[in-house]
Write a protein that holds these residues in place. Structure first.
Motif, PDB file in Angstrom:
ATOM      1  N   ASN A 211       0.832  -1.206   0.000  1.00  0.00           N
ATOM      2  CA  ASN A 211       0.000   0.000   0.000  1.00  0.00           C
ATOM      3  C   ASN A 211       0.871   1.263   0.000  1.00  0.00           C
ATOM      4  O   ASN A 211       0.518   2.281  -0.587  1.00  0.00           O
ATOM      5  CB  ASN A 211      -0.916  -0.035   1.228  1.00  0.00           C
ATOM      6  N   GLU A 212       2.037   1.153   0.649  1.00  0.00           N
ATOM      7  CA  GLU A 212       2.976   2.295   0.667  1.00  0.00           C
ATOM      8  C   GLU A 212       3.524   2.541  -0.743  1.00  0.00           C
ATOM      9  O   GLU A 212       3.719   3.675  -1.156  1.00  0.00           O
ATOM     10  CB  GLU A 212       4.139   2.025   1.632  1.00  0.00           C
ATOM     11  N   TRP A 213       3.773   1.441  -1.456  1.00  0.00           N
ATOM     12  CA  TRP A 213       4.244   1.599  -2.844  1.00  0.00           C
ATOM     13  C   TRP A 213       3.155   2.231  -3.698  1.00  0.00           C
ATOM     14  O   TRP A 213       3.407   3.106  -4.500  1.00  0.00           O
ATOM     15  CB  TRP A 213       4.639   0.231  -3.438  1.00  0.00           C
ATOM     16  N   LYS A 214       1.913   1.757  -3.459  1.00  0.00           N
ATOM     17  CA  LYS A 214       0.803   2.268  -4.266  1.00  0.00           C
ATOM     18  C   LYS A 214       0.601   3.770  -4.003  1.00  0.00           C
ATOM     19  O   LYS A 214       0.407   4.545  -4.928  1.00  0.00           O
ATOM     20  CB  LYS A 214      -0.480   1.497  -3.927  1.00  0.00           C
ATOM     21  N   LEU A 215       0.659   4.142  -2.733  1.00  0.00           N
ATOM     22  CA  LEU A 215       0.423   5.553  -2.386  1.00  0.00           C
ATOM     23  C   LEU A 215       1.683   6.412  -2.519  1.00  0.00           C
ATOM     24  O   LEU A 215       1.668   7.591  -2.200  1.00  0.00           O
ATOM     25  CB  LEU A 215      -0.131   5.654  -0.956  1.00  0.00           C
ATOM     26  N   GLU A 216       2.741   5.741  -2.916  1.00  0.00           N
ATOM     27  CA  GLU A 216       4.043   6.407  -3.102  1.00  0.00           C
ATOM     28  C   GLU A 216       4.536   7.067  -1.810  1.00  0.00           C
ATOM     29  O   GLU A 216       5.058   8.187  -1.810  1.00  0.00           O
ATOM     30  CB  GLU A 216       3.971   7.422  -4.254  1.00  0.00           C
ATOM     31  N   THR A 217       4.349   6.381  -0.719  1.00  0.00           N
ATOM     32  CA  THR A 217       4.834   6.885   0.572  1.00  0.00           C
ATOM     33  C   THR A 217       5.997   6.029   1.076  1.00  0.00           C
ATOM     34  O   THR A 217       6.472   6.213   2.185  1.00  0.00           O
ATOM     35  CB  THR A 217       3.705   6.857   1.627  1.00  0.00           C
ATOM     36  N   TYR A 218       6.415   5.070   0.240  1.00  0.00           N
ATOM     37  CA  TYR A 218       7.463   4.151   0.687  1.00  0.00           C
ATOM     38  C   TYR A 218       8.787   4.883   0.946  1.00  0.00           C
ATOM     39  O   TYR A 218       9.509   4.546   1.893  1.00  0.00           O
ATOM     40  CB  TYR A 218       7.663   3.016  -0.335  1.00  0.00           C
ATOM     41  N   ALA A 219       9.060   5.881   0.117  1.00  0.00           N
ATOM     42  CA  ALA A 219      10.318   6.619   0.296  1.00  0.00           C
ATOM     43  C   ALA A 219      10.354   7.271   1.672  1.00  0.00           C
ATOM     44  O   ALA A 219      11.382   7.254   2.365  1.00  0.00           O
ATOM     45  CB  ALA A 219      10.444   7.678  -0.801  1.00  0.00           C
ATOM     46  N   ASP A 220       9.208   7.781   2.090  1.00  0.00           N
ATOM     47  CA  ASP A 220       9.111   8.407   3.409  1.00  0.00           C
ATOM     48  C   ASP A 220       9.314   7.358   4.506  1.00  0.00           C
ATOM     49  O   ASP A 220      10.007   7.598   5.492  1.00  0.00           O
ATOM     50  CB  ASP A 220       7.726   9.066   3.534  1.00  0.00           C
ATOM     51  N   LEU A 221       8.712   6.204   4.294  1.00  0.00           N
ATOM     52  CA  LEU A 221       8.854   5.098   5.257  1.00  0.00           C
ATOM     53  C   LEU A 221      10.329   4.715   5.388  1.00  0.00           C
ATOM     54  O   LEU A 221      10.863   4.555   6.494  1.00  0.00           O
ATOM     55  CB  LEU A 221       8.023   3.889   4.792  1.00  0.00           C
ATOM     56  N   TYR A 222      10.973   4.591   4.227  1.00  0.00           N
ATOM     57  CA  TYR A 222      12.378   4.178   4.179  1.00  0.00           C
ATOM     58  C   TYR A 222      13.261   5.218   4.881  1.00  0.00           C
ATOM     59  O   TYR A 222      14.169   4.871   5.652  1.00  0.00           O
ATOM     60  CB  TYR A 222      12.790   4.010   2.718  1.00  0.00           C
ATOM     61  N   ALA A 223      12.918   6.462   4.629  1.00  0.00           N
ATOM     62  CA  ALA A 223      13.711   7.537   5.246  1.00  0.00           C
ATOM     63  C   ALA A 223      13.493   7.567   6.762  1.00  0.00           C
ATOM     64  O   ALA A 223      14.448   7.739   7.534  1.00  0.00           O
ATOM     65  CB  ALA A 223      13.305   8.881   4.632  1.00  0.00           C
ATOM     66  N   THR A 224      12.249   7.364   7.181  1.00  0.00           N
ATOM     67  CA  THR A 224      11.944   7.350   8.625  1.00  0.00           C
ATOM     68  C   THR A 224      12.707   6.234   9.328  1.00  0.00           C
ATOM     69  O   THR A 224      13.146   6.385  10.466  1.00  0.00           O
ATOM     70  CB  THR A 224      10.423   7.181   8.846  1.00  0.00           C
ATOM     71  N   ALA A 225      12.863   5.121   8.612  1.00  0.00           N
ATOM     72  CA  ALA A 225      13.573   3.980   9.202  1.00  0.00           C
ATOM     73  C   ALA A 225      15.084   4.104   9.042  1.00  0.00           C
ATOM     74  O   ALA A 225      15.815   3.180   9.413  1.00  0.00           O
ATOM     75  CB  ALA A 225      13.082   2.693   8.549  1.00  0.00           C
ATOM     76  N   ASN A 226      15.529   5.177   8.476  1.00  0.00           N
ATOM     77  CA  ASN A 226      16.963   5.360   8.187  1.00  0.00           C
ATOM     78  C   ASN A 226      17.510   4.208   7.354  1.00  0.00           C
ATOM     79  O   ASN A 226      18.648   3.756   7.568  1.00  0.00           O
ATOM     80  CB  ASN A 226      17.780   5.480   9.483  1.00  0.00           C
ATOM     81  N   GLY A 227      16.667   3.687   6.497  1.00  0.00           N
ATOM     82  CA  GLY A 227      17.078   2.590   5.623  1.00  0.00           C
ATOM     83  C   GLY A 227      17.216   1.256   6.340  1.00  0.00           C
ATOM     84  O   GLY A 227      17.696   0.283   5.755  1.00  0.00           O
ATOM     85  N   ASN A 228      16.794   1.207   7.595  1.00  0.00           N
ATOM     86  CA  ASN A 228      16.917  -0.035   8.355  1.00  0.00           C
ATOM     87  C   ASN A 228      15.632  -0.866   8.200  1.00  0.00           C
ATOM     88  O   ASN A 228      14.583  -0.526   8.748  1.00  0.00           O
ATOM     89  CB  ASN A 228      17.155   0.310   9.835  1.00  0.00           C
ATOM     90  N   ILE A 229      15.775  -1.947   7.433  1.00  0.00           N
ATOM     91  CA  ILE A 229      14.589  -2.762   7.117  1.00  0.00           C
ATOM     92  C   ILE A 229      14.027  -3.416   8.375  1.00  0.00           C
ATOM     93  O   ILE A 229      12.803  -3.534   8.533  1.00  0.00           O
ATOM     94  CB  ILE A 229      14.954  -3.848   6.064  1.00  0.00           C
ATOM     95  N   ILE A 230      14.903  -3.830   9.272  1.00  0.00           N
ATOM     96  CA  ILE A 230      14.427  -4.508  10.496  1.00  0.00           C
ATOM     97  C   ILE A 230      13.580  -3.538  11.328  1.00  0.00           C
ATOM     98  O   ILE A 230      12.508  -3.896  11.819  1.00  0.00           O
ATOM     99  CB  ILE A 230      15.608  -5.085  11.298  1.00  0.00           C
ATOM    100  N   SER A 231      14.037  -2.299  11.447  1.00  0.00           N
ATOM    101  CA  SER A 231      13.249  -1.288  12.172  1.00  0.00           C
ATOM    102  C   SER A 231      11.896  -1.095  11.494  1.00  0.00           C
ATOM    103  O   SER A 231      10.864  -0.953  12.150  1.00  0.00           O
ATOM    104  CB  SER A 231      13.963   0.064  12.149  1.00  0.00           C
ATOM    105  N   MET A 232      11.949  -1.087  10.182  1.00  0.00           N
ATOM    106  CA  MET A 232      10.739  -0.864   9.403  1.00  0.00           C
ATOM    107  C   MET A 232       9.708  -1.965   9.706  1.00  0.00           C
ATOM    108  O   MET A 232       8.548  -1.681   9.994  1.00  0.00           O
ATOM    109  CB  MET A 232      11.117  -0.902   7.919  1.00  0.00           C
ATOM    110  N   ILE A 233      10.198  -3.209   9.674  1.00  0.00           N
ATOM    111  CA  ILE A 233       9.287  -4.343   9.892  1.00  0.00           C
ATOM    112  C   ILE A 233       8.819  -4.371  11.354  1.00  0.00           C
ATOM    113  O   ILE A 233       7.626  -4.510  11.626  1.00  0.00           O
ATOM    114  CB  ILE A 233       9.964  -5.673   9.479  1.00  0.00           C
ATOM    115  N   LEU A 234       9.770  -4.226  12.277  1.00  0.00           N
ATOM    116  CA  LEU A 234       9.390  -4.323  13.691  1.00  0.00           C
ATOM    117  C   LEU A 234       8.519  -3.146  14.136  1.00  0.00           C
ATOM    118  O   LEU A 234       7.582  -3.331  14.922  1.00  0.00           O
ATOM    119  CB  LEU A 234      10.637  -4.411  14.582  1.00  0.00           C
ATOM    120  N   GLY A 235       8.784  -1.982  13.621  1.00  0.00           N
ATOM    121  CA  GLY A 235       7.960  -0.818  13.966  1.00  0.00           C
ATOM    122  C   GLY A 235       6.531  -1.011  13.506  1.00  0.00           C
ATOM    123  O   GLY A 235       5.572  -0.762  14.242  1.00  0.00           O
ATOM    124  N   LYS A 236       6.416  -1.489  12.281  1.00  0.00           N
ATOM    125  CA  LYS A 236       5.069  -1.747  11.758  1.00  0.00           C
ATOM    126  C   LYS A 236       4.411  -2.872  12.568  1.00  0.00           C
ATOM    127  O   LYS A 236       3.234  -2.802  12.914  1.00  0.00           O
ATOM    128  CB  LYS A 236       5.146  -2.154  10.281  1.00  0.00           C
TER     129      LYS A 236
END
Lengths: 393, 393
Positions: A211-236
């Motif tokens: 949904n983030e890709w669809k809404l084009e908000t993934y870049a913001d997500l990635y930036a918020t996570a500082n590019g850390n995928i584990i943070s991204m997954i665990l935060g969500k």
């Protein structure tokens, strides 16, 4: 990582709170569906099933038999048939679930010492009524029959102390564990509501990334996570867990008390099981979401996988009675294992060690979820790792 | 009504279904897969060999004989023998056994002494089907013992064997399970389950298509193509679904029913005609409801959760009159309610036509309600579309 995890969590909480889809899944559907299902079965146990009686004898004994039927809490004699009535018409027009036919000379034959048969016709198009009528009819008839036997034995000379031993030599003391009231709300609502929780969590999680890709908000997500995928997954994950636990709280703290559903077991054990159950569904959903870029496909898979979960769980029809392929399929749905553990705790009040097999099975699903997430990360690596970096530049 | 316009819209809808993998999956793959997957779950129709544990503290010839009789019944399989109650309790807690027969010490002694012999029956009632089957089987075996004991008493008083047998059970209940002779789960549930699969897949597919039209803003275009005639539009838009589900209908009654050995005791012609009416009503309702959604994903999420409520609110698994009156009204507003009643009467009961006329009338009224609701919605949307001025380039 610590702070990025918190930022992702906060961001996801905000995102979910604003999403119409999350509002539907976590608020509207549970309120409407849980309460609706509860109210369908609000009476709990089936009582006073409508029956018709055809008394072709009209004797003292036949009337006693009818009075016994009327006295049964499970039966309601609401139609007295005449000779002109037809079986089929009475079933359909009078909406009775059973017909009791007392034959002519019923009393006379009993007095003569001959066996007589009361014919009972049950409408078994609905086996819930069929089973209840079978049980009640057998109870009433056996009781009256036993009374006649005792009456016949008395003149022959019998030691009063031995009457019970001869008439009913085996006395069954039945103890019913887990829902001794045979209450349908206690039986069905917890099962149906928990399967819906699985569906809700899975559906919501299966749109977490695509949904983030669809809404084009993934870049913001990635930036918020500082590019850390584990943070991204665990935060969500933590945000979804908050929503999932709120859902469970609504079920156990609001819906259960409304319908008077008791929880016999230990709340701590239940919480552990629920944490595993929610985690598994969130991780499996995340895996689907990372693997399938198109959220509609992800949702299709989620619907297809989850919709039959209740049927396959063995709740209303046992797994051992299913063909082997179906019983195999039942094993690959986390709900099947959750349900067993859930019933053990909530209804049987078993100690925690008895749900360890189910926890182990859910743990395997968790590993599968992590593996699917891993595959998703590899398959869509360009979309996950590279694109945001470029857009950041 | 303009046939050319309808044909154009119909072709357009078929193209949309063909190109949209999600709608295609819901309409073409899901019904067949669910038929196979969920239908085959109940292929054996009833459970057999429910696992039962025993604690035989008497360990005598009599106790073994009693337990063998229980084990010989079709639905019971004694799988575990425990040495004490604590061990047996663990068996229940682990769900190794669904019930427990406890024979205390002195069982044989009391039987010989013609004293009432208590035995314990512990049932895990978290699943009603198995619990009922164990209860029924154990009680039947105990009743057999009662009859033998009574017969022996009368014989001991010089009454000949055949008369003693009659006197041992003077009143018996001959229970005839009408319409579903073996009272099995499959015949009770499968016909309704197959219809539910068709109903839900149709609703999901159609609502996805309508929501897609709104999401992509092509509904206005379709309205224009229909020359703003409701009849042109609704036939063109939904005709494809009606034809497809008519084919499914034939497949269900002519192929699936025989494969699953389901009864079809009524007229096939009226079954098909009324089923066609039912799908027309469902389509009108489906279009009306889904016209409120502007997102394909959201409508999918919502529709996926309607399966359990719409199925259970019809009263198919419960007593309709025992539901709250408000729910009875809501249920009566849904085409599934009269259709399930009709289906039951036409397939498993095979009653004469005068006994299902009320369901046909009910369905016709709902078709009219659905049609009018859809028409009013169409004119409302038409008004809104006409108000929106085309953007100037």
């Amino acid at each position: 990582m610590k702070w990025s995890l918190y930022h992702i969590f906060k961001r996801e909480m905000k995102r979910l709170s604003r999403q119409k889809s999350a509002r539907n899944l976590f608020i509207i559907i549970p309120i409407v569906v849980f309460l609706l299902l509860g109210f369908i079965y609000y009476k709990g146990a089936l009582r006073e099933v409508s029956i018709a009686v055809y008394d072709n004898d009209n004797s003292e004994l036949s009337r006693t038999y009818i009075r016994s039927l009327e006295a049964s809490p499970n039966l309601d004699v609401n139609y007295y048939m005449s000779s002109e009535d037809d079986l089929e018409t009475v079933f359909v027009k009078n909406e009775v679930q059973g017909i009791f036919y007392i034959p002519k000379d019923f009393h006379k034959e009993v007095l003569k010492g001959n066996a007589v048969q009361v014919k009972i016709y049950t409408n078994s198009t609905n086996i819930v009524f069929g089973n209840l009528l079978y049980k009640s009819a057998a109870e009433v008839t056996q009781l009256l029959s036993a009374a006649v036997v005792v009456k016949n034995m008395a003149p022959l000379g019998i030691n009063p102390d031995k009457i019970l031993g001869i008439v009913m030599p085996i006395d069954i003391n039945t103890k019913v564990l887990a829902n001794p009231q045979y209450n349908y709300v206690y039986y069905l609502l917890p099962g149906l509501a928990t399967v819906l929780i699985q569906m809700i969590m899975f559906f919501a999680a299966s749109r977490a990334f695509n949904n983030e890709w669809k809404l084009e908000t993934y870049a913001d997500l990635y930036a918020t996570a500082n590019g850390n995928i584990i943070s991204m997954i665990l935060g969500k994950y933590l945000a979804y867990m908050v929503f999932g636990l709120s859902l469970c709280g609504f079920l156990f703290a609001i819906v259960f008390p409304i319908f008077g559903i008791p929880i016999y077991g230990n709340i701590g054990s239940l919480l552990v099981l629920l944490l595993f159950f929610l985690t598994v569904n969130i991780f499996l959903g995340f895996g689907i979401s990372l693997l399938f870029k198109d959220e509609i496909i992800a949702l299709d898979i989620a619907i297809f996988y989850n919709s039959p979960a209740f049927v396959f769980s063995g709740f209303t029809f046992p797994i051992w009675a299913m063909p082997w392929l179906n019983s195999l399929y039942a094993q690959v749905i986390p709900y099947t294992h959750f349900l067993t553990g859930f019933l053990k705790i909530y209804q049987l009040n078993t100690p925690f060690k008895f749900i360890l097999p189910e926890i182990q099975k859910l743990f395997i699903f968790l590993i599968i979820g992590v593996v699917i997430i891993g595959i998703g990360l590899i398959v869509n690596r360009k979309k996950i790792f590279l694109q945001p970096k470029l857009s950041a530049i | 009504m303009n046939l050319k316009t309808i044909w154009i819209l119909l072709k357009k809808e078929a193209t949309l279904v063909y190109n949209d993998h999600s709608i295609l999956l819901a309409l073409l793959a899901a019904p067949l897969l669910y038929f196979a997957l969920m239908g085959s779950t109940y292929f054996n129709k009833d459970e057999e060999e429910v696992s039962v544990g025993i604690v035989d503290l008497d360990n005598s010839q009599s106790s073994k004989s009693f337990l063998n009789k229980i084990n010989a019944t079709q639905k019971i399989n004694i799988t575990h023998s425990y040495t004490n109650m604590a061990e047996a309790k663990n068996g229940i807690y682990s769900f190794d056994v669904q019930g427990l027969v406890h024979i205390p010490k002195g069982f044989e002694e009391k039987l010989i002494a013609k004293e009432s012999t208590p035995i314990g029956l512990i049932l895990n009632n978290s699943k009603f089907l198995s619990s009922n089957d164990i209860n029924k089987a154990v009680n039947l075996v105990a009743m057999e013992y009662a009859e033998n004991s009574r017969q022996k008493f009368f014989e001991s008083k010089g009454i000949n064997s055949s008369l003693a047998e009659l006197k041992s059970q003077p009143i018996t209940a001959q229970i005839n399970t009408v319409y579903n002779p073996t009272n099995n789960y499959g015949n009770f549930l499968l016909p309704a389950l197959f219809i539910l699969i068709l109903h839900q897949t149709l609703l999901i597919g159609l609502s996805e298509s309508v929501a897609y039209d709104r999401e992509k803003k092509i509904m206005k275009l379709n309205f224009e193509e229909s020359q703003f005639s409701f009849l042109n539009y609704i036939i063109g838009k939904t005709g494809f679904y009606l034809l497809l589900y008519f084919a499914y209908l034939l497949f269900t009654f002519l192929v699936v029913f025989p494969v699953f050995d389901l009864p079809l005791n009524g007229s096939l012609f009226s079954l098909i005609v009324v089923s066609f009416l039912f799908f027309m009503a469902t389509i009108c309702y489906g279009w009306f409801v889904s016209s409120f959604f502007k997102s394909q994903a959201r409508v999918m999420e919502i529709m996926a959760f309607t399966s359990y409520p719409v199925f259970l609110i019809t009263g198919i698994t419960w007593s309709f009159k025992d539901m709250p009156i408000v729910l009875q009204y809501i249920s009566n507003l849904m085409p599934l309610r009269p259709y399930f009643e009709f289906l039951k009467k036409q397939t498993i009961m095979g009653v004469e036509s005068s006994l299902y006329n009320s369901e046909i009338m009910h369905l016709l009224v709902l078709l009219l309600v659905g049609y009018v609701a859809a028409m009013l919605r169409f004119y409302y949307l038409k008004k809104r579309f006409l108000k929106i001025k085309p953007r100037l380039i």
